[in-house]
Design a protein around this motif. Structure first.
Motif, PDB file in Angstrom:
ATOM      1  N   ASP A  78      -5.058   6.820  39.299  1.00 12.64           N
ATOM      2  CA  ASP A  78      -5.246   7.861  40.311  1.00 12.64           C
ATOM      3  C   ASP A  78      -4.049   7.992  41.244  1.00 12.64           C
ATOM      4  O   ASP A  78      -3.872   9.024  41.880  1.00 12.64           O
ATOM      5  CB  ASP A  78      -6.526   7.616  41.116  1.00 12.64           C
ATOM      6  N   VAL A  81      -2.100  11.147  40.672  1.00 10.87           N
ATOM      7  CA  VAL A  81      -2.815  12.413  40.836  1.00 10.87           C
ATOM      8  C   VAL A  81      -2.815  12.796  42.313  1.00 10.87           C
ATOM      9  O   VAL A  81      -3.016  11.945  43.177  1.00 10.87           O
ATOM     10  CB  VAL A  81      -4.276  12.269  40.335  1.00 10.87           C
ATOM     11  N   THR A  82      -2.596  14.089  42.608  1.00  9.26           N
ATOM     12  CA  THR A  82      -2.694  14.530  43.999  1.00  9.26           C
ATOM     13  C   THR A  82      -4.160  14.705  44.375  1.00  9.26           C
ATOM     14  O   THR A  82      -5.030  14.808  43.517  1.00  9.26           O
ATOM     15  CB  THR A  82      -1.954  15.870  44.205  1.00  9.26           C
ATOM     16  N   GLY A  83      -4.428  14.736  45.661  1.00  9.36           N
ATOM     17  CA  GLY A  83      -5.796  14.903  46.135  1.00  9.36           C
ATOM     18  C   GLY A  83      -6.467  13.577  46.391  1.00  9.36           C
ATOM     19  O   GLY A  83      -5.898  12.511  46.195  1.00  9.36           O
ATOM     20  N   ASP A  84      -7.726  13.665  46.867  1.00  8.50           N
ATOM     21  CA  ASP A  84      -8.433  12.436  47.198  1.00  8.50           C
ATOM     22  C   ASP A  84      -9.578  12.195  46.233  1.00  8.50           C
ATOM     23  O   ASP A  84      -9.846  12.993  45.344  1.00  8.50           O
ATOM     24  CB  ASP A  84      -8.912  12.442  48.648  1.00  8.50           C
ATOM     25  N   ILE A 105      -7.344   8.243  49.400  1.00  7.53           N
ATOM     26  CA  ILE A 105      -6.195   8.551  48.544  1.00  7.53           C
ATOM     27  C   ILE A 105      -5.557   7.232  48.123  1.00  7.53           C
ATOM     28  O   ILE A 105      -5.229   6.394  48.976  1.00  7.53           O
ATOM     29  CB  ILE A 105      -5.162   9.405  49.290  1.00  7.53           C
ATOM     30  N   THR A 107      -2.613   5.191  47.352  1.00  9.12           N
ATOM     31  CA  THR A 107      -1.220   5.358  47.771  1.00  9.12           C
ATOM     32  C   THR A 107      -0.238   4.505  46.991  1.00  9.12           C
ATOM     33  O   THR A 107       0.961   4.757  47.030  1.00  9.12           O
ATOM     34  CB  THR A 107      -1.068   5.024  49.274  1.00  9.12           C
ATOM     35  N   ASN A 128      -9.449   9.318  54.062  1.00 10.81           N
ATOM     36  CA  ASN A 128      -9.116  10.702  54.355  1.00 10.81           C
ATOM     37  C   ASN A 128     -10.366  11.352  54.932  1.00 10.81           C
ATOM     38  O   ASN A 128     -11.196  11.876  54.199  1.00 10.81           O
ATOM     39  CB  ASN A 128      -8.656  11.419  53.078  1.00 10.81           C
TER      40      ASN A 128
END
Length: 135
Positions: A78, A81-84, A105, A107, A128
């Protein structure tokens, strides 16, 4: 009553998946912090504060499992991948109502191998938005 650390778990759901128990979990941690703002005014003899914004960061350590299921793979990938995603952290997997939940998210994902040691994948994440706690 004390709870042994070996009964915790993480549930994880990324944007394209369904909520799943992450296998091969070795440890998880979450550190929640709150900003404070000083409200002291002239003439006061002691400082005063109000609470501000809340945030958290955490980590998870998983045993490396090259044949891990798709939920395990989605969790460790993950970071790409962008987003939460949705997280639920359980101190005791037998107590399904006792959990900390949040959107977060991933990181960082750290992969490595050391001679004579079990391979691990270290994941770090931030929250987030709101954090719910029922522990």
């Amino acid at each position: 009553m004390a709870v042994k650390g070996d009964v915790g778990k993480i549930m994880f759901e990324n944007a394209g998946g369904t909520e799943a128990d992450i296998s091969d979990l070795r440890a998880w941690s979450l550190s929640v912090s709150k900003d404070t703002m000083e409200t002291t005014k002239m003439g006061d003899t002691s400082k005063s504060f109000i609470g501000g914004l809340i945030s958290a960061e955490g980590s998870a350590t998983l045993l490396y499992n090259p044949s891990g299921n798709s939920d395990y793979q989605a969790f460790i990938d993950d970071v790409l991948v962008t987003g939460d995603a949705l997280f639920e952290l359980f101190p005791d997997s037998a107590q399904s109502a006792k959990k900390i939940g949040f959107a977060g998210i991933i990181t960082n994902a750290e992969y490595g191998a050391t001679l004579g040691e079990i391979q691990e994948v270290n994941i770090t994440f931030i929250t987030n938005g709101a954090i719910t706690s029922a522990i």
